[in-house]
Design an enzyme around this catalytic site. Structure first.
Site, PDB file in Angstrom:
ATOM      1  N   ASP A 168       7.001  -6.517   3.319  1.00  0.00           N
ATOM      2  CA  ASP A 168       6.058  -5.828   4.219  1.00  0.00           C
ATOM      3  C   ASP A 168       6.190  -4.305   4.047  1.00  0.00           C
ATOM      4  O   ASP A 168       6.097  -3.547   5.014  1.00  0.00           O
ATOM      5  CB  ASP A 168       6.276  -6.236   5.686  1.00  0.00           C
TER       6      ASP A 168
ATOM      7  N   HIS B 124      -1.596 -11.790  10.864  1.00  0.00           N
ATOM      8  CA  HIS B 124      -0.660 -10.921  11.581  1.00  0.00           C
ATOM      9  C   HIS B 124      -0.581 -11.455  13.012  1.00  0.00           C
ATOM     10  O   HIS B 124      -1.411 -11.108  13.864  1.00  0.00           O
ATOM     11  CB  HIS B 124      -1.148  -9.475  11.550  1.00  0.00           C
TER      12      HIS B 124
ATOM     13  N   HIS C 206       4.063  -9.539  -0.116  1.00  0.00           N
ATOM     14  CA  HIS C 206       3.503  -8.817   1.043  1.00  0.00           C
ATOM     15  C   HIS C 206       3.824  -7.328   0.902  1.00  0.00           C
ATOM     16  O   HIS C 206       4.855  -6.845   1.352  1.00  0.00           O
ATOM     17  CB  HIS C 206       4.128  -9.395   2.324  1.00  0.00           C
TER      18      HIS C 206
ATOM     19  N   HIS D 205       2.100  -3.336   1.099  1.00  0.00           N
ATOM     20  CA  HIS D 205       0.979  -2.453   1.421  1.00  0.00           C
ATOM     21  C   HIS D 205       0.972  -1.296   0.420  1.00  0.00           C
ATOM     22  O   HIS D 205       1.847  -0.437   0.454  1.00  0.00           O
ATOM     23  CB  HIS D 205       1.096  -1.930   2.855  1.00  0.00           C
ATOM     24  N   LEU D 206      -0.001  -1.329  -0.485  1.00  0.00           N
ATOM     25  CA  LEU D 206      -0.073  -0.287  -1.514  1.00  0.00           C
ATOM     26  C   LEU D 206      -1.092   0.798  -1.150  1.00  0.00           C
ATOM     27  O   LEU D 206      -1.211   1.795  -1.853  1.00  0.00           O
ATOM     28  CB  LEU D 206      -0.402  -0.904  -2.875  1.00  0.00           C
ATOM     29  N   ARG D 207      -1.839   0.588  -0.047  1.00  0.00           N
ATOM     30  CA  ARG D 207      -2.696   1.619   0.553  1.00  0.00           C
ATOM     31  C   ARG D 207      -3.888   2.024  -0.303  1.00  0.00           C
ATOM     32  O   ARG D 207      -4.506   3.068  -0.033  1.00  0.00           O
ATOM     33  CB  ARG D 207      -1.868   2.880   0.880  1.00  0.00           C
TER      34      ARG D 207
ATOM     35  N   ASN E  95      -5.625  -4.406   4.089  1.00  0.00           N
ATOM     36  CA  ASN E  95      -6.008  -3.522   5.208  1.00  0.00           C
ATOM     37  C   ASN E  95      -6.113  -2.085   4.726  1.00  0.00           C
ATOM     38  O   ASN E  95      -5.336  -1.209   5.085  1.00  0.00           O
ATOM     39  CB  ASN E  95      -5.030  -3.649   6.382  1.00  0.00           C
TER      40      ASN E  95
HETATM   41 ZN   LIG Z   1       1.465  -7.642   9.464  1.00  0.00          ZN
END
Ligand SMILES: [Zn+2]
Length: 450
Positions: free
Chosen positions: A322, A185, A66, A68-70, A100
């Site tokens: 995360d 989420h 999990h 977030h590498l954007r 996302n």
């Molecule tokens: Zn989340």
């Protein structure tokens, strides 16, 4: 270091995937683990590179399911180069990017473009989660089969709670045929409206808008019911509430096909941090610091305690960071308006080791939670030092103290509530497929800060 043969000598090898925990040598040849604890004198032919790991721990590279590498769209927060450099510096040899992004990873073309980019930019193994709904708008299911064919390891609208029970049901039905987990989420949007932190004594004291832990439990329990209805494979992400654990435990007892992850911050930090930190005195964190804002929010000590116990007893399967990097201007604003999330790849090990140092989690459980357990949740290679496995290896000093200095992070995200804190556990070397991708002793701070 391009030598095809490497011998890591004298370290304490901890590999829960094969119940291995003793001082031994580890041999890497042609990108694979070729021997663990070989008989004396039986070393690779030629002149292997010898790495002295006396006094250090040697484990499988950490696996983060999990992250977030954007990419694409938010490269000012993180990119594949900075994100995977941060991973390597944090001991992670596998990261799984969340969808996302902008555009959202909801089509084969977007997913394939990231995998193409990773070929040249990623320092560690990179996998990608696909979205559940087109644009993560929660209305229309993506082409799950197409995304799965392109390599999506699972499906999630993470960042955006999936409100539609009908859509969640269909996602579980289709994804299960593809053998891919679905996650959500889990924060009920109605209860969350306007909330900036966990509802409790601290939020009352600070006068900040808040939401109760039931916001998570309502949606999580619904998802578990739908997983039971469909026989679907569901993965609970960033579980933060003690109450959620009861639902997961009961679902597992009934045979629901569910796994769960917990973040280092939900295991170790509480909402008291939002009211400020006075220890150590040299690094005071003011109240209302947006660097303490995360979703789901930091909760209470009883939640932390229950999460640690659940990780220890297997109700929660694994640890996931995360990792949620943001630019300064996303965070340095009013608490209520600030972006949510912490940069975590480079502090995850130290956070988890605080539990080991306090005697609340065994070292084996901590390493299992960072290696083989997350790999199993998504059926990924790695997380093990078994002979024949990819030589993804992390070497670290569990006792070395350091001060958390966001300026030194390889991640572009400097947003952490741990800044200035003394912690223990320093990664020394990281290997991916037998290639050294991080060496603490060779780090040039000037380069690191670039
Ligand atoms: Zn989340």
């Amino acid at each position: 270091m391009n030598n095809r043969s490497i011998v890591i000598i004298g370290g304490r090898i901890v590999d829960p995937s094969q119940n291995f925990d003793r001082t031994a040598d580890l041999v890497i040849e042609d990108g694979e683990i070729s021997a663990i604890d070989p008989p004396a004198g039986q070393l690779p032919l030629g002149e292997p590179t010898v790495i002295d790991a006396h006094g250090l721990l040697v484990t499988a590279g950490f696996v983060d399911i999990h992250t977030h590498l954007r990419v694409p769209g938010f490269e000012y927060k993180e990119n594949l180069i900075s994100g995977t450099r941060a991973a390597a510096a944090g001991g992670f040899t596998t990261v799984c990017a969340m969808p996302n992004t902008s555009p959202v990873i909801d089509s084969r073309s977007v997913l394939e473009s990231i995998l193409d980019q990773a070929e040249t930019e990623a320092l560690v193994h990179l996998y990608v989660h696909g979205a559940i709904s087109v644009g993560q708008h929660g209305e229309q299911l993506v082409e799950l089969g197409d995304l799965s064919d392109a390599g999506a390891i699972g499906f999630t609208d993470d960042g955006n709670p999936l409100s539609s029970s009908r859509l969640m049901r269909h996602a579980l039905e289709y994804a299960t045929q593809l053998g891919r987990p679905v996650s959500n989420h889990a924060e009920d949007p109605g209860l969350m409206a306007g909330a900036a932190m966990h509802e409790g004594l601290v939020s009352t004291r600070l006068g900040l808008p808040s939401a109760p832990r039931q916001a998570e439990e309502i949606m999580l329990s619904r998802d578990l019911l739908l997983a039971e209805l469909t026989g679907g494979r569901y993965h609970c992400i960033h579980v933060s509430s003690a109450g959620s654990i009861d639902y997961i435990r009961r679902a597992k007892d009934r045979g629901v096909n569910v796994t769960a992850e917990v973040t280092p911050h939900h295991l170790t930090l509480t909402d008291e941090l939002v009211a400020g930190r006075t220890e150590p005195l040299s690094a005071v964190l003011p109240p209302y610091d947006p660097n303490t804002k995360v979703a789901p929010p930091l909760r209470e000590q009883a939640d932390c305690d229950a999460l640690v116990s659940a990780l220890a007893d297997g109700t929660i399967d694994c640890i996931a960071t995360d990792h949620a990097p943001h630019a300064l201007h996303d965070k340095n604003i009013e608490f209520a308006d600030a972006a949510v999330g912490f940069t975590a790849l480079e502090t995850a090990l130290a956070s988890v080791l605080t539990l080991v140092r306090d005697g609340r989690l065994s070292l084996a459980a901590a390493i299992e939670g960072l290696t083989i357990a997350p790999a199993r949740c998504y059926g990924l290679p790695g997380g093990t030092l078994k002979v024949g496995s990819p030589a993804d290896v992390t070497v670290f000093d569990p006792d070395e103290e350091f001060i958390v200095d966001p300026a030194s992070f390889r991640s572009r995200g400097k947003n952490t509530p741990l800044a200035g804190l003394p912690m223990h556990g320093v990664i020394q070397r990281t290997f991916v497929d037998g290639v050294q991708v991080f060496d603490r002793s060779a780090e040039d701070p000037a380069v690191v800060r670039a």
